[in-house]
Structures are given as C-alpha cells and as structure tokens.
Scaffold this motif. Structure first.
Motif, PDB file in Angstrom:
ATOM      1  N   GLY A  40     -34.539 -54.502 -35.397  1.00  0.00           N
ATOM      2  CA  GLY A  40     -35.553 -53.769 -34.650  1.00  0.00           C
ATOM      3  C   GLY A  40     -35.424 -52.268 -34.726  1.00  0.00           C
ATOM      4  O   GLY A  40     -36.191 -51.544 -34.078  1.00  0.00           O
ATOM      5  N   ALA A  41     -34.488 -51.764 -35.518  1.00  0.00           N
ATOM      6  CA  ALA A  41     -34.322 -50.312 -35.657  1.00  0.00           C
ATOM      7  C   ALA A  41     -35.273 -49.778 -36.728  1.00  0.00           C
ATOM      8  O   ALA A  41     -35.530 -50.449 -37.726  1.00  0.00           O
ATOM      9  N   PRO A  42     -35.782 -48.567 -36.552  1.00  0.00           N
ATOM     10  CA  PRO A  42     -36.620 -47.963 -37.582  1.00  0.00           C
ATOM     11  C   PRO A  42     -35.776 -47.240 -38.627  1.00  0.00           C
ATOM     12  O   PRO A  42     -34.634 -46.845 -38.366  1.00  0.00           O
ATOM     13  N   VAL A  43     -36.340 -47.073 -39.813  1.00  0.00           N
ATOM     14  CA  VAL A  43     -35.737 -46.244 -40.856  1.00  0.00           C
ATOM     15  C   VAL A  43     -36.714 -45.124 -41.178  1.00  0.00           C
ATOM     16  O   VAL A  43     -37.914 -45.238 -40.928  1.00  0.00           O
ATOM     17  N   ALA A  44     -36.194 -44.025 -41.707  1.00  0.00           N
ATOM     18  CA  ALA A  44     -37.043 -42.867 -41.981  1.00  0.00           C
ATOM     19  C   ALA A  44     -36.702 -42.255 -43.327  1.00  0.00           C
ATOM     20  O   ALA A  44     -35.567 -42.378 -43.818  1.00  0.00           O
ATOM     21  N   TRP A  72     -48.164 -33.026 -44.257  1.00  0.00           N
ATOM     22  CA  TRP A  72     -46.997 -33.845 -44.568  1.00  0.00           C
ATOM     23  C   TRP A  72     -45.652 -33.188 -44.295  1.00  0.00           C
ATOM     24  O   TRP A  72     -44.620 -33.694 -44.759  1.00  0.00           O
ATOM     25  N   ARG A  73     -45.631 -32.119 -43.538  1.00  0.00           N
ATOM     26  CA  ARG A  73     -44.314 -31.569 -43.175  1.00  0.00           C
ATOM     27  C   ARG A  73     -43.786 -32.360 -41.964  1.00  0.00           C
ATOM     28  O   ARG A  73     -43.591 -31.836 -40.859  1.00  0.00           O
ATOM     29  N   ARG A  74     -43.590 -33.610 -42.195  1.00  0.00           N
ATOM     30  CA  ARG A  74     -43.100 -34.526 -41.157  1.00  0.00           C
ATOM     31  C   ARG A  74     -42.489 -35.737 -41.842  1.00  0.00           C
ATOM     32  O   ARG A  74     -42.792 -36.038 -42.996  1.00  0.00           O
ATOM     33  N   SER A  75     -41.621 -36.406 -41.117  1.00  0.00           N
ATOM     34  CA  SER A  75     -41.002 -37.619 -41.639  1.00  0.00           C
ATOM     35  C   SER A  75     -41.832 -38.839 -41.251  1.00  0.00           C
ATOM     36  O   SER A  75     -42.531 -38.848 -40.237  1.00  0.00           O
ATOM     37  N   GLN A  76     -41.762 -39.855 -42.087  1.00  0.00           N
ATOM     38  CA  GLN A  76     -42.362 -41.143 -41.777  1.00  0.00           C
ATOM     39  C   GLN A  76     -41.258 -42.128 -41.419  1.00  0.00           C
ATOM     40  O   GLN A  76     -40.184 -42.101 -42.000  1.00  0.00           O
ATOM     41  N   THR A 132     -41.641 -37.992 -35.423  1.00  0.00           N
ATOM     42  CA  THR A 132     -41.499 -36.813 -34.567  1.00  0.00           C
ATOM     43  C   THR A 132     -41.140 -37.159 -33.131  1.00  0.00           C
ATOM     44  O   THR A 132     -40.212 -36.603 -32.547  1.00  0.00           O
ATOM     45  N   ALA A 133     -41.843 -38.107 -32.550  1.00  0.00           N
ATOM     46  CA  ALA A 133     -41.611 -38.443 -31.139  1.00  0.00           C
ATOM     47  C   ALA A 133     -40.314 -39.211 -30.939  1.00  0.00           C
ATOM     48  O   ALA A 133     -39.731 -39.197 -29.864  1.00  0.00           O
ATOM     49  N   LEU A 134     -39.854 -39.869 -32.019  1.00  0.00           N
ATOM     50  CA  LEU A 134     -38.699 -40.742 -31.870  1.00  0.00           C
ATOM     51  C   LEU A 134     -37.373 -40.034 -32.054  1.00  0.00           C
ATOM     52  O   LEU A 134     -36.372 -40.383 -31.440  1.00  0.00           O
ATOM     53  N   ARG A 135     -37.342 -39.001 -32.917  1.00  0.00           N
ATOM     54  CA  ARG A 135     -36.069 -38.398 -33.317  1.00  0.00           C
ATOM     55  C   ARG A 135     -35.220 -38.001 -32.119  1.00  0.00           C
ATOM     56  O   ARG A 135     -34.030 -38.290 -32.063  1.00  0.00           O
ATOM     57  N   GLY A 136     -35.828 -37.370 -31.145  1.00  0.00           N
ATOM     58  CA  GLY A 136     -35.042 -36.936 -29.997  1.00  0.00           C
ATOM     59  C   GLY A 136     -34.563 -38.066 -29.117  1.00  0.00           C
ATOM     60  O   GLY A 136     -33.626 -37.902 -28.342  1.00  0.00           O
ATOM     61  N   ALA A 137     -35.174 -39.241 -29.246  1.00  0.00           N
ATOM     62  CA  ALA A 137     -34.792 -40.370 -28.407  1.00  0.00           C
ATOM     63  C   ALA A 137     -33.711 -41.227 -29.024  1.00  0.00           C
ATOM     64  O   ALA A 137     -33.176 -42.114 -28.380  1.00  0.00           O
ATOM     65  N   ALA A 138     -33.395 -40.963 -30.317  1.00  0.00           N
ATOM     66  CA  ALA A 138     -32.421 -41.808 -31.012  1.00  0.00           C
ATOM     67  C   ALA A 138     -31.039 -41.636 -30.429  1.00  0.00           C
ATOM     68  O   ALA A 138     -30.693 -40.597 -29.921  1.00  0.00           O
ATOM     69  N   THR A 171     -43.544 -60.468 -38.166  1.00  0.00           N
ATOM     70  CA  THR A 171     -43.555 -61.343 -39.340  1.00  0.00           C
ATOM     71  C   THR A 171     -42.744 -60.785 -40.500  1.00  0.00           C
ATOM     72  O   THR A 171     -42.726 -61.362 -41.589  1.00  0.00           O
ATOM     73  N   GLY A 172     -42.078 -59.625 -40.265  1.00  0.00           N
ATOM     74  CA  GLY A 172     -41.195 -59.077 -41.293  1.00  0.00           C
ATOM     75  C   GLY A 172     -41.852 -58.135 -42.274  1.00  0.00           C
ATOM     76  O   GLY A 172     -41.261 -57.816 -43.313  1.00  0.00           O
ATOM     77  N   GLN A 173     -43.056 -57.643 -41.978  1.00  0.00           N
ATOM     78  CA  GLN A 173     -43.744 -56.721 -42.869  1.00  0.00           C
ATOM     79  C   GLN A 173     -43.477 -55.275 -42.469  1.00  0.00           C
ATOM     80  O   GLN A 173     -43.507 -54.938 -41.284  1.00  0.00           O
ATOM     81  N   PRO A 174     -43.211 -54.367 -43.432  1.00  0.00           N
ATOM     82  CA  PRO A 174     -43.002 -52.954 -43.096  1.00  0.00           C
ATOM     83  C   PRO A 174     -44.290 -52.302 -42.629  1.00  0.00           C
ATOM     84  O   PRO A 174     -45.352 -52.490 -43.229  1.00  0.00           O
ATOM     85  N   VAL A 175     -44.216 -51.561 -41.534  1.00  0.00           N
ATOM     86  CA  VAL A 175     -45.349 -50.763 -41.061  1.00  0.00           C
ATOM     87  C   VAL A 175     -44.860 -49.338 -40.830  1.00  0.00           C
ATOM     88  O   VAL A 175     -43.700 -49.103 -40.485  1.00  0.00           O
ATOM     89  N   LEU A 176     -45.769 -48.376 -41.016  1.00  0.00           N
ATOM     90  CA  LEU A 176     -45.408 -46.967 -40.947  1.00  0.00           C
ATOM     91  C   LEU A 176     -45.698 -46.376 -39.582  1.00  0.00           C
ATOM     92  O   LEU A 176     -46.612 -46.799 -38.875  1.00  0.00           O
ATOM     93  N   GLY A 177     -44.904 -45.360 -39.232  1.00  0.00           N
ATOM     94  CA  GLY A 177     -45.125 -44.602 -38.012  1.00  0.00           C
ATOM     95  C   GLY A 177     -44.642 -43.180 -38.203  1.00  0.00           C
ATOM     96  O   GLY A 177     -44.157 -42.804 -39.269  1.00  0.00           O
ATOM     97  N   ASN A 178     -44.775 -42.373 -37.152  1.00  0.00           N
ATOM     98  CA  ASN A 178     -44.377 -40.963 -37.186  1.00  0.00           C
ATOM     99  C   ASN A 178     -43.047 -40.795 -36.475  1.00  0.00           C
ATOM    100  O   ASN A 178     -42.870 -41.271 -35.355  1.00  0.00           O
TER     101      ASN A 178
END
Length: 542
Positions: free
Chosen positions: A227-231, A516-520, A536-542, A527-534
C-alpha cells in the motif's frame, strides 16, 4: 489464510545487505533493538560492492578551497533538474561528514593523498574535488567489507538465501512482519513491528546494466503491494561509460567509473572527435544524464546510426598511474582485450541507478506504518530527476543510520503494531512477464529516448504476455517484481510529456516547468494496477 512453515521474531527486519541495510542494522543493534537482516543471496552479493567511484562528501579540513556543504547541495540540486526536495538534500548532505567518520571508525580505509589527507577526485556534475575513494576504484567493495566485518563481529544475524515476498500486515493496515521463501521455496514469516527495505534498484529491467543479477526491483514490489506509493520511477539513470563488450551484451557489464574522466579522460568517437565538446559547460564532467544522452545522440548520428559505442580516451595516463588509480577498470579492460594505457576504451551507456523509489522521508519512514525504506529503493527527494555522482553511498550511510533511529523512536513511542496481530496470507499470485521479452522491449523503447508509440508498445507487450502465477520461488518473485516495476515505469513515463533529467522524450524534447516541475507517484489499485498521483501533498506526510 495459511500458517507459515516456520517463524522468527525481531524488533526490526532489514531487507538487504548493502550500505543502507547494514548501516541501519548496526545502528539499530547499538540502540538495543533485536535486529534480523535478510537477503535473497549471499551477504556479499548486493549492489554496494560494485560502486567504483566513491563517497561525495565535504570533510572538515579536507576539501578544496571554497568548497562547502552548501556548494555540494547546489551541485545536487542542479543535477536533479528541478525535482529535488531541497530540505532533504540539505539534511542528507550535511550528515555526510559524520557518517564517513563513523564508517572509518568501523575500519573502512580510504585512499590517502600525497598531503596526508584523504585523496579526492571529481566526478560528473561536481564543481569541486570532493569524492573520497578506496582501493583506487573499489570504494563500494571496501565499504561493504567494513560493514560486513562489523556486522559479523557484532553478531548481527544475517539470514541468507531468503527472498522477501510480501509484507505481513494487521487488519488495520500496519506492517507487522515479512513473508519470505527459502532457497527451496519453503515459506516462512519474520514477525517484527518494523521492516526496513534496503533492497537496491531495478537494473535488471534492462538488457545491459551495471547492476548485479540481484537488482530486480523486489523492494519496490513489496512496498507497492503493502500500500505504499513510489515516486519518480520514470527516472532511471544510465551510466554513460560502461565497458562495451560487443553487440548484444546482456546482464551486468563492467563499469568504467567517471572518476577516469575526473582524472582527465575524454569521450571521443571512432574518428577521434570529442563527443562532449560544446554540449555542456562541464564538457566530459557534465551530469550523467547529459553525458549519456549526448553519447546516445552521437551514436545515432555517426555513420547513419551504425555505431553502437564511443570511446573513452585515457591514454594520457601512464601505465603505473592507471593500474594504481583504477585497478578494477584496468583488469576489466584487459579481460575484454583492451589496453587502456595505449588505446581508448570502448564504452556505451547502460542502466545504472534508479532515481526514484518508495516514498520516504530522510528518516526512512514511509506512509505505511511499520514500513521503512533507505538507499536506492527509496525516494527521499535527494536525487530528483537525476543522481549526482557518488551521492549514493553517502545516502545509504546517512539515511540507513537515521532510519534505525526512527524505528527505535517509533517503537518507544508505541506507534508500531503488535506482530501478534499480524494476519498471514497465502503466497500471493501476481502477473509475471517473460524476463527476456521484458528486458528487450524496455531496452528498445523505455531506455534513453522514449516516445508515446514506443511506450505504448511496451504497455501492450506487458498486457498480452503476462501470466498470473503463484509466487512460490525466488525466480517468480523476481520476475513478478520486474513486471510490476516495468508497469509502474511505463505509466509514469507515458504521462510525463517533457524531457527532464534521465527521462528523455523524443516527442517532447523540451523541459516544461510550468506543468511538470513536480514528481509523480504511483500506487496500486485493489486489483493490482498502477495508478498515478501527485507527490506534492504527500511528501511532507511521509
């Protein structure tokens, strides 16, 4: 649900025996934690031993006049092409001098200079001589030797020949252990409130790489399934100068460290013309992404695209100097029938380092409780769109130590799950592609120079050629991890319609800071399929 065939218990399970994993294990044990290190091969078989160049660090009293941590930070930000997290960069680089001092206290021996201080070299993207090295060009081997010796002397248990399959979690979603397979495919569970992924990269996703055969993206897959995201997974750095051993080279190819260019070697084509002249102000010492892309363009233009390599001319160095300073490169060249003292070395780009990975902070914490990441498998914000040379060993030393301290703090504060509440599932079933086919299409369409049509071809091959298989052997675990890593990379690369750092789109050749000066980030659907997100909002919460 199924019962494991066997179980073990620890406070912290460290997956991987590279610089980040062993550094974390030693620090965790010193803090009083019960630690277990697990690796799918032998303890010596990780990526760290193959690191030639050195450790980029500004040591007090042992640096160029005018060099500083701030200048090292600035060079890292330039190399990262706008996607670095400046706070993370500053924290990790500022921790470098103390980390190297601790490593030397463990017995690591770096090469001395003629002035009695440590010898330093310069590599691509650096504006100063700040890379300390060992054994000439065998820094990774010396770092690994010292850490393994300390691990064995300190009796840190290392479970060899056990591959990580998936995180074990509680009903609430916290990590509470790790499911593994031994060499015979017998499953077991390592119960622990904390699991640190330090599994290295994914170089085996491509036909030719500087990485050993164990670099199959296992940690990325474990994290995504937990359940962890990758960037930033679209950014895979190709080292500009890997020894060219003939058409169709496969697997791990010998690296020719860019420290050879730091000592004055230059890239030339078959006619002797300079490849990097006029391409970048730093010429042959430009950042790796710039040099690799320039070589690729040059090969495409030379003789109608017939050439598949260029040359690194180091013939200005005498035999004694080359053999002493670069013994590993010298031996590899001789094995390939090349005498680098009298003739240029044939080289070509090959997959080297992943710039992205599991989203984590500088203390190794990921958004999933109990799951930590350090080293190449992690995305802390240090590298952005391209790694600065020799920041990798530095990151492993600094973040490995910080991650161990974070685990100890989280345990003491009661933030982690009770392993007794873990729910052990059956071995997972996952899509598995044929490795040879996957490597061929990734190398052809998703290496240096991508476009929408080629990326769609890779996606189609993955869609039609994968077969769902139960992950009941190391080979299947690895191939499933490579398949998942490939899908995540293709999704991110297809969406990023610009060229930045290691990601070169021939159909979108320019950088687009406005969009595009941002990370994806990439997550998995149920179901195990990769989906994209932004990110920016997550980095500080990691």
């Amino acid at each position: 649900m199924s019962d494991p065939r066997w179980e073990a218990r620890a406070d912290l399970v460290v997956v991987g025996t590279g610089v980040a994993g062993l550094t974390a294990a030693l620090r965790a044990q010193a803090l009083g934690l019960q630690v277990l290190v697990v690796t799918k091969a032998a303890a010596e078989d990780g990526n760290t031993r193959w690191a030639q160049g050195g450790v980029a660090v500004v040591l007090p009293g042992e640096h160029d006049e005018g060099d500083s941590v701030d200048r090292h930070v600035a060079d890292t930000l330039v190399a990262g092409a706008g996607l670095c997290d400046e706070d993370a960069v500053r924290e990790i680089i500022a921790g470098g001098p103390a980390a190297v001092t601790r490593l030397r206290a463990l017995g690591a021996v770096f090469d001395p200079g003629s002035d009695g201080r440590l010898a330093r070299t310069r590599e691509g993207g650096h504006t100063a001589f700040r890379v300390v090295h060992a054994g000439g060009d065998a820094t990774g081997a010396e770092v690994e030797r010292a850490l393994l010796a300390a691990t064995r002397d300190g009796r840190v248990p290392v479970l060899e020949n056990h591959v990580a399959v998936q995180a074990v979690k509680t009903v609430a979603g916290a990590v509470a252990g790790l499911q593994v397979l031994d060499a015979n495919g017998v499953p077991g569970v390592l119960n622990a409130p904390a699991v640190l992924l330090a599994t290295g990269g994914l170089g085996q996703l491509f036909q030719a790489t500087s990485n050993p055969e164990v670099a199959t993206g296992d940690g990325l897959a474990v994290a995504l399934r937990a359940g962890a995201p990758v960037a930033d997974v679209e950014f895979v750095q190709f080292h500009p100068t890997v020894l060219y051993t003939g058409q169709g080279a496969r697997g791990r190819c010998p690296l020719v460290t860019e420290a050879v260019r730091g000592e004055g070697a230059v890239l030339v084509d078959a006619t002797g013309a300079r490849v990097m002249l006029g391409v970048h102000p730093l010429a042959d010492l430009a950042p790796r992404d710039v040099v690799a892309a320039a070589i690729t363009r040059h090969m495409a233009l030379e003789r109608g695209g017939v050439d598949d390599h260029v040359f690194l001319d180091a013939t200005h160095l005498d035999a004694a100097t080359f053999r002493t300073r670069f013994p590993t490169v010298y031996a590899a060249c001789l094995t390939a029938g090349v005498d680098p003292v009298v003739e240029p070395i044939p080289v070509a780009p090959a997959a080297h380092f992943a710039c992205g990975g599991v989203v984590s902070d500088v203390d190794g914490r990921t958004p999933v409780v109990g799951l930590y990441a350090a080293g190449e498998v992690a995305s802390t914000g240090l590298h952005g769109a391209n790694r600065l040379a020799s920041n990798s060993l530095l990151e492993g030393l600094v973040v490995g130590e910080r991650a161990a301290e974070a685990v100890a703090a989280d345990l003491a504060a009661g933030r982690l799950a009770d392993p007794c509440r873990a729910v052990v599932a059956d071995l997972p079933t996952a899509p598995v592609a044929d490795r040879d086919s996957l490597q061929r299409v990734m190398s052809r369409y998703a290496a240096i120079g991508r476009d929408a049509e080629g990326l769609a071809v890779v996606g189609s091959v993955l869609d039609v050629s994968t077969v769902d298989k139960r992950l009941e052997s190391r080979l299947l675990v690895e191939d499933a991890a490579l398949t998942l890593a490939g899908r995540a990379l293709i999704a991110a690369a297809s969406a990023r319609r610009e060229s930045r750092g290691c990601h070169v789109r021939t159909d979108f050749p320019n950088k687009d800071d406005a969009v595009w000066r941002r990370s994806q980030l990439v997550r998995l659907t149920p179901t195990g399929q990769p989906v994209l997100g932004n990110l920016t909002a997550l980095r500080g919460a990691a």
